[in-house]
Design a protein around this motif. Structure first.
Motif, PDB file in Angstrom:
ATOM      1  N   ALA A  24      24.047 -19.206 -10.530  1.00 45.41           N
ATOM      2  CA  ALA A  24      24.353 -18.901 -11.672  1.00 45.41           C
ATOM      3  C   ALA A  24      24.764 -20.130 -12.625  1.00 45.41           C
ATOM      4  N   LEU A  25      24.446 -19.982 -13.720  1.00 44.64           N
ATOM      5  CA  LEU A  25      24.678 -21.209 -14.755  1.00 44.64           C
ATOM      6  C   LEU A  25      25.531 -20.595 -15.937  1.00 44.64           C
ATOM      7  N   SER A  26      26.435 -21.383 -16.284  1.00 45.62           N
ATOM      8  CA  SER A  26      27.352 -20.797 -17.404  1.00 45.62           C
ATOM      9  C   SER A  26      27.370 -22.061 -18.312  1.00 45.62           C
ATOM     10  N   ASN A  45      31.846 -12.550 -12.500  1.00 44.23           N
ATOM     11  CA  ASN A  45      30.395 -12.133 -12.752  1.00 44.23           C
ATOM     12  C   ASN A  45      29.522 -12.672 -11.499  1.00 44.23           C
ATOM     13  N   MET A  46      29.698 -13.800 -10.761  1.00 41.35           N
ATOM     14  CA  MET A  46      28.866 -14.081  -9.711  1.00 41.35           C
ATOM     15  C   MET A  46      29.219 -13.152  -8.489  1.00 41.35           C
ATOM     16  N   ASN A  50      26.566 -10.977  -6.718  1.00 32.88           N
ATOM     17  CA  ASN A  50      26.280 -11.246  -5.136  1.00 32.88           C
ATOM     18  C   ASN A  50      25.526 -12.810  -5.400  1.00 32.88           C
ATOM     19  N   ILE A  51      25.994 -13.509  -6.112  1.00 32.81           N
ATOM     20  CA  ILE A  51      25.673 -15.011  -6.289  1.00 32.81           C
ATOM     21  C   ILE A  51      26.724 -16.085  -5.728  1.00 32.81           C
ATOM     22  N   ASN A  52      26.531 -16.879  -4.809  1.00 34.28           N
ATOM     23  CA  ASN A  52      27.417 -17.682  -4.219  1.00 34.28           C
ATOM     24  C   ASN A  52      27.458 -19.152  -4.631  1.00 34.28           C
ATOM     25  N   VAL A  53      26.647 -19.424  -5.387  1.00 34.93           N
ATOM     26  CA  VAL A  53      26.535 -20.729  -5.919  1.00 34.93           C
ATOM     27  C   VAL A  53      26.538 -20.689  -7.709  1.00 34.93           C
ATOM     28  N   GLY A  54      27.233 -21.472  -8.374  1.00 39.90           N
ATOM     29  CA  GLY A  54      27.346 -21.517  -9.847  1.00 39.90           C
ATOM     30  C   GLY A  54      27.392 -22.939 -10.340  1.00 39.90           C
ATOM     31  N   ILE A  55      27.098 -23.326 -11.324  1.00 39.24           N
ATOM     32  CA  ILE A  55      27.059 -24.537 -11.984  1.00 39.24           C
ATOM     33  C   ILE A  55      27.755 -24.148 -13.452  1.00 39.24           C
TER      34      ILE A  55
END
Length: 105
Positions: A24-26, A45-46, A50-55
């Protein structure tokens, strides 16, 4: 600007499962820092997606309350969140610590 998911990349996390996964990108390019409340919204939101990696990409950086909370999330949950300054992207010096961005997908 609210901590929501603005886009999806594919990355791997060095030292964890190094397979490519949705990330995920914010993006926050306002003149205020990304704060703890926005971090919680992003994390929520992640989890929902079901998203475990975000930047998190920011113009001004993380607020003092968001920095330790990001580290707590990274250490105590299955979620990994990295932070990149917009200036570093423009300069070509992206460093999201242990998140490796795959430019080929």
């Amino acid at each position: 600007a609210d901590g929501g998911i603005d886009g999806i990349l594919y990355t791997s996390v060095i030292g964890k499962d190094e397979e490519l996964s949705e990330t995920a990108l914010s993006i926050k390019i306002e003149s205020t820092k990304f704060n703890k409340d926005q971090l919680y919204v992003f994390k929520g939101n992640m989890e929902r997606e079901n998203i475990n990696v975000g930047i998190v990409v920011t113009k001004e950086g993380l607020s003092p309350d968001a920095k330790p909370e990001k580290e707590r999330i990274n250490q105590n949950t299955d979620i990994t969140i990295g932070h990149v300054l917009l200036a570093n992207i423009i300069e070509g010096t992206i460093d999201a610590k242990n998140i490796k961005i795959n430019p080929y997908i």
